[in-house]
Each structure stands twice: as structure tokens, then as C-alpha cells.
Scaffold this active site. Structure first.
Site, mmCIF file in Angstrom:
data_model
loop_
_atom_site.group_PDB
_atom_site.id
_atom_site.type_symbol
_atom_site.label_atom_id
_atom_site.label_comp_id
_atom_site.label_asym_id
_atom_site.label_seq_id
_atom_site.Cartn_x
_atom_site.Cartn_y
_atom_site.Cartn_z
ATOM 1 N N SER A 1 0.830 -1.213 0.000
ATOM 2 C CA SER A 1 0.000 0.000 0.000
ATOM 3 C C SER A 1 0.865 1.263 0.000
ATOM 4 O O SER A 1 0.563 2.230 -0.717
ATOM 5 C CB SER A 1 -0.981 0.008 1.170
ATOM 6 N N ASN A 2 1.953 1.265 0.772
ATOM 7 C CA ASN A 2 2.848 2.427 0.751
ATOM 8 C C ASN A 2 3.606 2.519 -0.565
ATOM 9 O O ASN A 2 3.869 3.612 -1.062
ATOM 10 C CB ASN A 2 3.827 2.394 1.928
ATOM 11 N N LEU B 1 10.673 -6.064 6.014
ATOM 12 C CA LEU B 1 10.749 -6.745 7.296
ATOM 13 C C LEU B 1 12.060 -7.475 7.546
ATOM 14 O O LEU B 1 12.103 -8.440 8.297
ATOM 15 C CB LEU B 1 9.574 -7.717 7.429
ATOM 16 N N LYS B 2 13.129 -7.023 6.936
ATOM 17 C CA LYS B 2 14.439 -7.629 7.171
ATOM 18 C C LYS B 2 15.402 -6.568 7.689
ATOM 19 O O LYS B 2 15.245 -5.376 7.428
ATOM 20 C CB LYS B 2 15.001 -8.232 5.870
ATOM 21 N N ILE C 1 18.548 -4.311 7.722
ATOM 22 C CA ILE C 1 19.341 -3.694 6.658
ATOM 23 C C ILE C 1 20.816 -3.967 6.960
ATOM 24 O O ILE C 1 21.313 -3.615 8.042
ATOM 25 C CB ILE C 1 19.082 -2.174 6.579
ATOM 26 N N ASN D 1 13.009 5.278 6.545
ATOM 27 C CA ASN D 1 12.046 4.281 6.997
ATOM 28 C C ASN D 1 10.818 4.967 7.568
ATOM 29 O O ASN D 1 10.905 6.070 8.102
ATOM 30 C CB ASN D 1 12.672 3.392 8.079
ATOM 31 N N HIS E 1 7.882 4.163 10.412
ATOM 32 C CA HIS E 1 7.544 3.284 11.532
ATOM 33 C C HIS E 1 6.152 3.683 12.017
ATOM 34 O O HIS E 1 5.905 4.871 12.260
ATOM 35 C CB HIS E 1 8.576 3.448 12.650
ATOM 36 N N ASP F 1 15.465 1.096 14.704
ATOM 37 C CA ASP F 1 14.515 2.194 14.952
ATOM 38 C C ASP F 1 15.115 3.348 15.761
ATOM 39 O O ASP F 1 14.396 4.057 16.466
ATOM 40 C CB ASP F 1 13.248 1.678 15.655
#
Length: 190
Positions: A13-14, A85-86, A88, A102, A104, A145
Site C-alpha cells: 500500500s505504501n 521486514l528484514k 538492513i 524508513n 515506523h 529504529d
């Protein structure tokens, strides 16, 4: 022209939103979609938009030198993570310092780190009794994050909101703000 690679693992979707935003942009082009999931819906979206696709196998996903070389061959200037979902690889982070962006789906530093993705985040937000949630758009560094925050957008939560309602509110913020803020960063306005 700035060339961008989007990394995605899911339905996209993004990815679709970013492609629509940058379609026919005068100075930014989405040139590549990278995925670790050969079944990702994001791949179909990229192909429909004539964007090249690179599907990484398990070994390639962790091989930063391979990924850096693949991006260099496409003259990629920026990387956008849109539900990737991995982890980097450090080689990629070093090759693109403050050029990996990214999103979040929470207000970092809360609800970040290992295991905090997708519905896990929204469930944690509801369970904690938070009165707001939102999105954090940040650069990627070597800590999960913890890269420099570019922008945050918040949404008010109502008592009794389910995690699905929280997810929908946060998704609306993603759709509204992610492409605009990415454009500001790449254009040097943020």
C-alpha cells in the site's frame, strides 16, 4: 534526476502511494523495487508501474555488498523502506548514510525495536492505554529504529479503540504524509 529504490516485503500500500506521488516527477524517479518476498503484492504493483524488480533470496537479503552493487548498477541515490521486514545490512547503511528512509507506525522511541512491526505495534499501543499514536519517518542507522527522526505525525486515540481502529488511523497518516516528507528529504527541503 534522483533515483530511488523502495524496499518492501508485503502487499504494497505504501509502495502504491509512493509510486502515485512520484509518477512523472521532474527530479525524483522510483527506479527499483527490492523485496525479500517473491509473493509480495508490492512486486505486482511495481511491475504494473514499469518499475524494475529485484527479489532477494535468503542469502542475498543479508549480503550488503550484493545489495550495494545492485543499487549502484541502477544509480540509486536513496532507499525508502516501505514495510520491509528484514534487517538492513551494515554495508548498505554505510553506503547510504542518511539516505535510507524508513516509516515506523508508532511515535518513536515508544514501540520501536525488535518485534515491533505491523499489528504487533498497534496491539501494544492499545494495551498500554496510549492516548495517541502516529508515524515516525526516520533515517536508518545501525540501531533498530534509532536513526535520526525526520518527522512525526500524531493522531488522537479514543478510549476503547481496537487495534484495527488504531491501525486504520495510523495508515491514514502514512498515506497522507509519507510521500510528501520523502519528497522534502530528497529535494533537500527537510
Amino acid at each position: 534526476m534522483k533515483h530511488v529504490a523502495i524496499f518492501a516485503s508485503g502487499k504494497g500500500s505504501n509502495v502504491e502511494n509512493l509510486l502515485a506521488h512520484f509518477n512523472n516527477h521532474s527530479s525524483i524517479k522510483i527506479s527499483l523495487l527490492v523485496s525479500n518476498n517473491a509473493q509480495a503484492g508490492a512486486i505486482d504493483i511495481a511491475k504494473k508501474n514499469n518499475v524494475d524488480v529485484l527479489v532477494l533470496d535468503k542469502d542475498q537479503t543479508a549480503d550488503g555488498n550484493f545489495i550495494v552493487a545492485a543499487l549502484a548498477s541502477k544509480k540509486i541515490n536513496y532507499v525508502i523502506l516501505a514495510g520491509y521486514l528484514k534487517i538492513i545490512p551494515v554495508e548498505l547503511i554505510h553506503a547510504y548514510p542518511e539516505k535510507i528512509i524508513n516509516i515506523h507506525p508508532a511515535l518513536l522511541p515508544k514501540f520501536g525495536g525488535k518485534g515491533m512491526y505491523g499489528s504487533h505495534i498497534h496491539k501494544a499501543v492499545v494495551q498500554s492505554g496510549e492516548t495517541q499514536s502516529g508515524i515516525t519517518i526516520h533515517f536508518v542507522n545501525e540501531e533498530y529504529d534509532k536513526g535520526r527522526i525526520i518527522a512525526q505525525k500524531a493522531v488522537k486515540l479514543e478510549p476503547g479503540d481496537s487495534f484495527n481502529e488504531v491501525e486504520n488511523k495510523v495508515r491514514s497518516l502514512e498515506m497522507q504524509w509519507f510521500p510528501k516528507i520523502v519528497e522534502e528529504v530528497i529535494s533537500g527541503r527537510k
